[in-house]
Scaffold this motif. Structure first.
Motif, PDB file in Angstrom:
ATOM      1  N   GLY A 143      27.270 -17.736 -38.239  1.00 35.37           N
ATOM      2  CA  GLY A 143      26.378 -17.408 -39.347  1.00 35.37           C
ATOM      3  C   GLY A 143      27.086 -17.341 -40.685  1.00 35.37           C
ATOM      4  N   ARG A 144      28.277 -16.765 -40.701  1.00 32.42           N
ATOM      5  CA  ARG A 144      29.018 -16.641 -41.954  1.00 32.42           C
ATOM      6  C   ARG A 144      29.368 -18.017 -42.520  1.00 32.42           C
ATOM      7  N   SER A 145      29.849 -18.919 -41.685  1.00 29.28           N
ATOM      8  CA  SER A 145      30.199 -20.266 -42.156  1.00 29.28           C
ATOM      9  C   SER A 145      28.974 -20.984 -42.692  1.00 29.28           C
ATOM     10  N   MET A 146      27.856 -20.808 -42.015  1.00 22.82           N
ATOM     11  CA  MET A 146      26.644 -21.481 -42.447  1.00 22.82           C
ATOM     12  C   MET A 146      26.220 -20.975 -43.830  1.00 22.82           C
ATOM     13  N   GLU A 147      26.305 -19.672 -44.003  1.00 20.70           N
ATOM     14  CA  GLU A 147      25.976 -19.049 -45.284  1.00 20.70           C
ATOM     15  C   GLU A 147      26.870 -19.625 -46.383  1.00 20.70           C
ATOM     16  N   ILE A 148      28.148 -19.752 -46.082  1.00 19.82           N
ATOM     17  CA  ILE A 148      29.116 -20.210 -47.080  1.00 19.82           C
ATOM     18  C   ILE A 148      28.866 -21.675 -47.435  1.00 19.82           C
ATOM     19  N   GLN A 149      28.626 -22.511 -46.444  1.00 13.18           N
ATOM     20  CA  GLN A 149      28.462 -23.925 -46.769  1.00 13.18           C
ATOM     21  C   GLN A 149      27.166 -24.174 -47.531  1.00 13.18           C
ATOM     22  N   ARG A 150      26.158 -23.372 -47.283  1.00  7.79           N
ATOM     23  CA  ARG A 150      24.942 -23.485 -48.082  1.00  7.79           C
ATOM     24  C   ARG A 150      25.212 -23.087 -49.540  1.00  7.79           C
ATOM     25  N   LEU A 151      26.033 -22.058 -49.708  1.00  8.07           N
ATOM     26  CA  LEU A 151      26.382 -21.608 -51.064  1.00  8.07           C
ATOM     27  C   LEU A 151      27.168 -22.677 -51.819  1.00  8.07           C
ATOM     28  N   ILE A 152      28.123 -23.311 -51.142  1.00 11.41           N
ATOM     29  CA  ILE A 152      28.941 -24.337 -51.801  1.00 11.41           C
ATOM     30  C   ILE A 152      28.051 -25.490 -52.265  1.00 11.41           C
ATOM     31  N   ILE A 187      23.266  -1.472 -36.061  1.00 16.67           N
ATOM     32  CA  ILE A 187      21.926  -1.964 -36.364  1.00 16.67           C
ATOM     33  C   ILE A 187      22.037  -3.453 -36.631  1.00 16.67           C
ATOM     34  N   THR A 188      21.217  -4.233 -35.942  1.00 19.37           N
ATOM     35  CA  THR A 188      21.297  -5.688 -36.101  1.00 19.37           C
ATOM     36  C   THR A 188      19.884  -6.238 -36.193  1.00 19.37           C
ATOM     37  N   ALA A 189      19.740  -7.368 -36.854  1.00 19.43           N
ATOM     38  CA  ALA A 189      18.397  -7.885 -37.110  1.00 19.43           C
ATOM     39  C   ALA A 189      18.269  -9.349 -36.713  1.00 19.43           C
ATOM     40  N   GLU A 190      17.083  -9.709 -36.287  1.00 18.23           N
ATOM     41  CA  GLU A 190      16.743 -11.118 -36.083  1.00 18.23           C
ATOM     42  C   GLU A 190      15.448 -11.433 -36.831  1.00 18.23           C
ATOM     43  N   TYR A 191      15.374 -12.649 -37.331  1.00 20.92           N
ATOM     44  CA  TYR A 191      14.262 -13.072 -38.181  1.00 20.92           C
ATOM     45  C   TYR A 191      13.736 -14.403 -37.674  1.00 20.92           C
ATOM     46  N   GLY A 192      12.446 -14.538 -37.611  1.00 17.03           N
ATOM     47  CA  GLY A 192      11.879 -15.814 -37.210  1.00 17.03           C
ATOM     48  C   GLY A 192      10.554 -16.049 -37.899  1.00 17.03           C
ATOM     49  N   MET A 193      10.117 -17.302 -37.890  1.00 20.81           N
ATOM     50  CA  MET A 193       8.817 -17.639 -38.462  1.00 20.81           C
ATOM     51  C   MET A 193       7.985 -18.291 -37.368  1.00 20.81           C
ATOM     52  N   GLU A 229      20.924 -16.660 -42.492  1.00 18.44           N
ATOM     53  CA  GLU A 229      21.263 -15.983 -43.728  1.00 18.44           C
ATOM     54  C   GLU A 229      20.385 -14.749 -43.909  1.00 18.44           C
ATOM     55  N   ILE A 230      19.103 -14.922 -43.648  1.00 16.96           N
ATOM     56  CA  ILE A 230      18.156 -13.831 -43.856  1.00 16.96           C
ATOM     57  C   ILE A 230      18.394 -12.700 -42.875  1.00 16.96           C
ATOM     58  N   GLN A 231      18.618 -13.014 -41.616  1.00 17.13           N
ATOM     59  CA  GLN A 231      18.777 -11.921 -40.661  1.00 17.13           C
ATOM     60  C   GLN A 231      20.083 -11.164 -40.874  1.00 17.13           C
ATOM     61  N   ARG A 232      21.083 -11.842 -41.377  1.00 15.44           N
ATOM     62  CA  ARG A 232      22.317 -11.144 -41.739  1.00 15.44           C
ATOM     63  C   ARG A 232      22.064 -10.178 -42.913  1.00 15.44           C
ATOM     64  N   LEU A 233      21.260 -10.628 -43.868  1.00 13.51           N
ATOM     65  CA  LEU A 233      20.931  -9.788 -45.025  1.00 13.51           C
ATOM     66  C   LEU A 233      20.137  -8.554 -44.609  1.00 13.51           C
ATOM     67  N   ILE A 234      19.167  -8.728 -43.713  1.00 19.70           N
ATOM     68  CA  ILE A 234      18.357  -7.587 -43.270  1.00 19.70           C
ATOM     69  C   ILE A 234      19.246  -6.538 -42.588  1.00 19.70           C
ATOM     70  N   GLY A 235      20.072  -7.000 -41.681  1.00 28.96           N
ATOM     71  CA  GLY A 235      20.946  -6.079 -40.947  1.00 28.96           C
ATOM     72  C   GLY A 235      21.873  -5.316 -41.892  1.00 28.96           C
ATOM     73  N   ARG A 236      22.509  -6.053 -42.809  1.00 30.24           N
ATOM     74  CA  ARG A 236      23.450  -5.455 -43.759  1.00 30.24           C
ATOM     75  C   ARG A 236      22.756  -4.403 -44.622  1.00 30.24           C
ATOM     76  N   SER A 237      21.535  -4.735 -45.068  1.00 29.36           N
ATOM     77  CA  SER A 237      20.814  -3.833 -45.965  1.00 29.36           C
ATOM     78  C   SER A 237      20.500  -2.514 -45.274  1.00 29.36           C
ATOM     79  N   LEU A 238      20.024  -2.582 -44.037  1.00 24.90           N
ATOM     80  CA  LEU A 238      19.669  -1.352 -43.335  1.00 24.90           C
ATOM     81  C   LEU A 238      20.915  -0.546 -42.977  1.00 24.90           C
TER      82      LEU A 238
END
Lengths: 240, 240, 240, 240, 240, 240
Positions: B85-94, C59-65, C89-98
């Motif tokens: 997940g971290r690598s994916m986040e980074i490559q999207r940012l680049i 605390i960890t999160a998963e996100y789906g549509m 990216e989104i599920q990492r953000l949710i987990g980090r925020s909480l």
């Protein structure tokens, strides 16, 4: 004369830079002409699953190429979701070659992970990986010795590897990519410093080859490995 | 004083080696202290699928770490079967950062593939990747210009990136790994040479941060990016 | 006036339905205009692997549509065989925020799994997910308190999130999809009820943005989060 | 004497059953002692992607083992989600070996898919696969000839393969599993009916081997391949 | 008359070869006309994860087709990276059918792995797999009895299975592929030797079917299963 | 009396909410007691690959469960990297059931994608999915008719589905999860509004069942489907 002005029995300029990375227990950059490979050896304090409780250690290798190590961009294995067949074949060869000279009982229940990552590819990446990985492995073992994890280096001999082949009817040592892609016969040879064979892989994809070809190519390979071994020994010292 | 004796507003020694690899249309090695990243730009003669027929080009990035770039060996993405997940986040940012300054119509229906491969990691690999990738991209565009694929470089401005953060209560510029792993607030800032923001990503995982923190950190980042931009310009020239 | 007749500083109609599902320890349906997300919190009686034995929870999160939450059908992640980059990216953000407002020691060696599933998407799904997930998480913690697994709720503050952006030159709060897809600048802001920042992610993909933009957008976001927090508090009560 | 009472230079009982399956264009069951492999050749009316438009055909192979072909149940590749490294190595070898004797221009823009599926494994499955697959391939080509897809069989020579090795200090031909798992040196040799080499793969995992070993083992292999070739010719006829 | 000259209520020639493979605890080749399936039963000395500590055993099945068992080559599951939906459905059915007649407490904490691999497919592979797998399972249980792992065979009854269907308006027993692919109604029936149903799966993909069809087809299936059961009993003996 | 006070031949409270989502061409929420499933139908303007050029359309279905639709959290398919066997079985059943009443020639070269996503699970999710999906499909076809893509609805009859089973010796209609998990016999029946069968799947995993059971359960199912069909017709109208 060859494309890069070498004689048929001449290897390319070869250089091994030791301690190339700051974290790995052993790490080198090996250069064979334009071919450049980072080889690292990482010590893990547990052995392979199938050896738990036997007192035996393990050595395993992984091989990869940077996407732009090649002339056209190569798709990443991680994007494809799996390692390609050629890489898998190569990493199995690297692991097998190194294991053949290590006393696994003296290593103890530990794993040495070898990573060979090709920065720039111009033929002979698998043999350069073996030659470089051997040095990285020995350096990692010295680190283990300093940490008093082992008493002596559990290595029975040096390992180096080189390619030979028949190109345009000529038998040649240490093929560059230009030659490799035109070879009628392509052979990779892994040898000890005593001139014994660890692995011989000869392929005649375009056309079969004769026993004479085989004999002559093996002789060329032996010359090459002797030179490679000399450079390895300058770095590792005469540890035995 | 910081662990490596820098002032809080001081970036690490930075060096960009141009033409680092022989095959890529653009390639650099960027070093920020001990962090070393190979950035390449590869030109492909077709655009992204969703842009076919629009006359627009595309820029996309991939990011990876060598297994032993880090203090303990990191398992390969290709062994895990997917990018983490971290690598994916980074490559999207680049990719997003570089696209923001490129005129895709002038690029034409082509793709520039950016590859950022971390050889050695000591914090700030994503920001170093962006700073280095910008240079590789410009060099690849110069190659396109020489090949008369484009008339002028379709770039509207320079892009550089740096990390800032709050560590032990102090606001600091260009965190090394030791600092990054202890930071209360961690922020990555991508800027143009005109001092505008392309991307601001601030995270307070351990504890939230105030508007004052934000303002002060952004000011630090601006100082850093100005210095990075100067080094970039020495290589690319003042192309606009 | 905006497409849905809102003022630039006005959020959409917002509604949180508590106890939305019969089995989850915490579950809400959050609606922000047409955006609808089911957020659940599930209590598992063991912590993350890297925290075993530390007394700390996770605390960890998963996100789906859902495939048809969007205007055109979105292929399922399970058919693609992997989570797409944006979702990760989104599920990492949710987990980090909480995690930023939870005292992991007081939670004890347990994991709270957050699941955010988008039923209908009209922009702002990631921020709605965070705002809703916070409520589901607190409700799950109340369940734990009733079961006497914890003495007090291990939460240091409220977390809510909102998007802001520049659309057609106007700075706007809480973008719907129509606005989001036309935005020059797009920012997601996660805040505490004390007006501090947990995460700031600003992107100028089409064009860079200025410090003035940044300041004004952050002010808009603060207004929005204050309103969201009020709705959250009506459900959770003033638990601290 | 060997475990199954053979002489060191004696191959196991060998049998090839032609037309083993009703649908495949070519199909055989090959038995080498207890080793049993079904080899099929399927004709597809398009060539490999990288050969489109060149007038050249392609031959590719896949190899698999039934879960209970081995002494303990082997997990299915389809459950693991990928082909294991050993199988990949083997299927690459099979394809390469067959391609080396086929005139791809005369084959035309077609692909022959070779499938080798091991029903029962007792050592030497990869070499039995090659020997059997050659016959299946020729039979499929005869089918093509009957359908007037080709005028003559585009095959330049016979291909057969056998294993040799050093076991308990003795050089032996055609190792069974019991011998193979105890071998100091293990070699697989693929040859033409003219006694030329297509592939030589020698491995000394336990200990390196000498040039004398190599020479002697190659001589043993040549004897074996001559016998195999005789059985092949009984089925295919002397087609050249 | 049917395509292969059978009566509508006639099954194809059926043959079960016991002890088909040398290593498996139980293994048969079952032939129903041209349909040929290798069924093996492997005994593993631990039960399924969810049954650990309960004293209960488990029976699970896997099903596969050789690539060229079918009229046109079928891509390997291992190349696709996953089992296809139809195979998954079938292997779940095989496992469920066998479990329904086994006393899991008497089996003890062990797993019997059933593997059904289709060598040649001409309709009815799933029902042939069940009929053959039952015999392989019983043979494996006899092996367990000999090894004194169990006192008596923990089997409550025989299981056999057959297909029935409506083809061209006619109700038929034991459809071959030609019939199956033209069937208006297709039904698979799994029965005990007492004439009870274990599984009934009837599908009218082309058109719905009536209660009369259902009744008549079930009667045909009962006739077929009685005959299959007789052949099974000749091999296993009357073990109860 | 049953756990929820129903008679043995009584279905649960059933409700279908039409136009549940704003984007899908057809979408319903179906509730059978506590079981809640969102069913959508999406129209794609191309048919399945194997039908290109035939003038025939296609209908295909996907099925998923939200992680917390169940009593304990279910791991996401996208995290596992593949759809589980049960889901695959169910989605194949849904697709097959709907296709059986649609005239694919009248549909034209289009695909209708059915998505069934379980929000809350309390038994009977597969049958609720079929019943709901039929309505969503018809609504999507009405949308096509309005867009003049088709002249008339290409549907030959209504499809509804219900579960029946033997629980504690009693034959029951429409099992909830509590009953389903204790059932000796479990049967899913898919029927037309004319009382014909589309699919009958009866399983006696714990113990086999008799012809009498089968007859009685089918009668119960017919009663249930008649009631379901009435609710469907209230929404779709009597379109034929």
């Amino acid at each position: 004369m060859r494309i890069d002005n070498r004689e048929n029995d001449q290897i390319r300029n070869m250089k091994i830079t030791n301690n190339y990375l700051m974290s790995a227990e052993g790490s080198v950059l090996i250069e064979m002409g334009n071919t450049k490979v980072i080889c690292t050896a990482s010590v893990e304090d547990s052995t392979a699953k199938h050896l738990k409780g036997t007192g035996q250690g393990w050595i395993t290798a992984e091989y990869g190429m940077l996407p732009r190590s090649t002339a056209t961009r190569k798709i990443r294995d991680s994007s494809r979701g799996k390692i390609d067949g050629r890489s898998m074949e190569i990493q199995r060869l690297i692991g097998r070659s190194l294991r053949s000279v290590v006393d696994m009982g003296k290593l103890g229940e530990r794993t040495i992970w070898i990573d060979c990552d090709v920065i720039q590819a111009d033929g002979g990446t698998r043999t350069a990986s073996i030659t470089g990985a051997f040095v990285a492995m020995v350096e990692a073992m010295k680190w283990m010795q300093q940490k008093q994890m082992i008493k002596e280096l559990p290595v029975k001999g040096f390992v180096s590897a080189i390619s030979v082949g028949v190109v345009g009817g000529e038998r040649m040592l240490d093929l560059c990519y230009y030659e490799d892609s035109r070879a009628q016969v392509d052979m990779n040879v892994v040898m000890t410093d005593k001139g014994e064979y660890i692995e011989v892989q000869g392929t005649g994809e375009e056309s079969p080859f004769t026993a004479n070809d085989l004999t002559a190519l093996l002789a060329l390979a032996a010359e090459g490995c002797t030179q490679l071994n000399k450079v390895q020994r300058e770095i590792t010292g005469d540890f035995k």
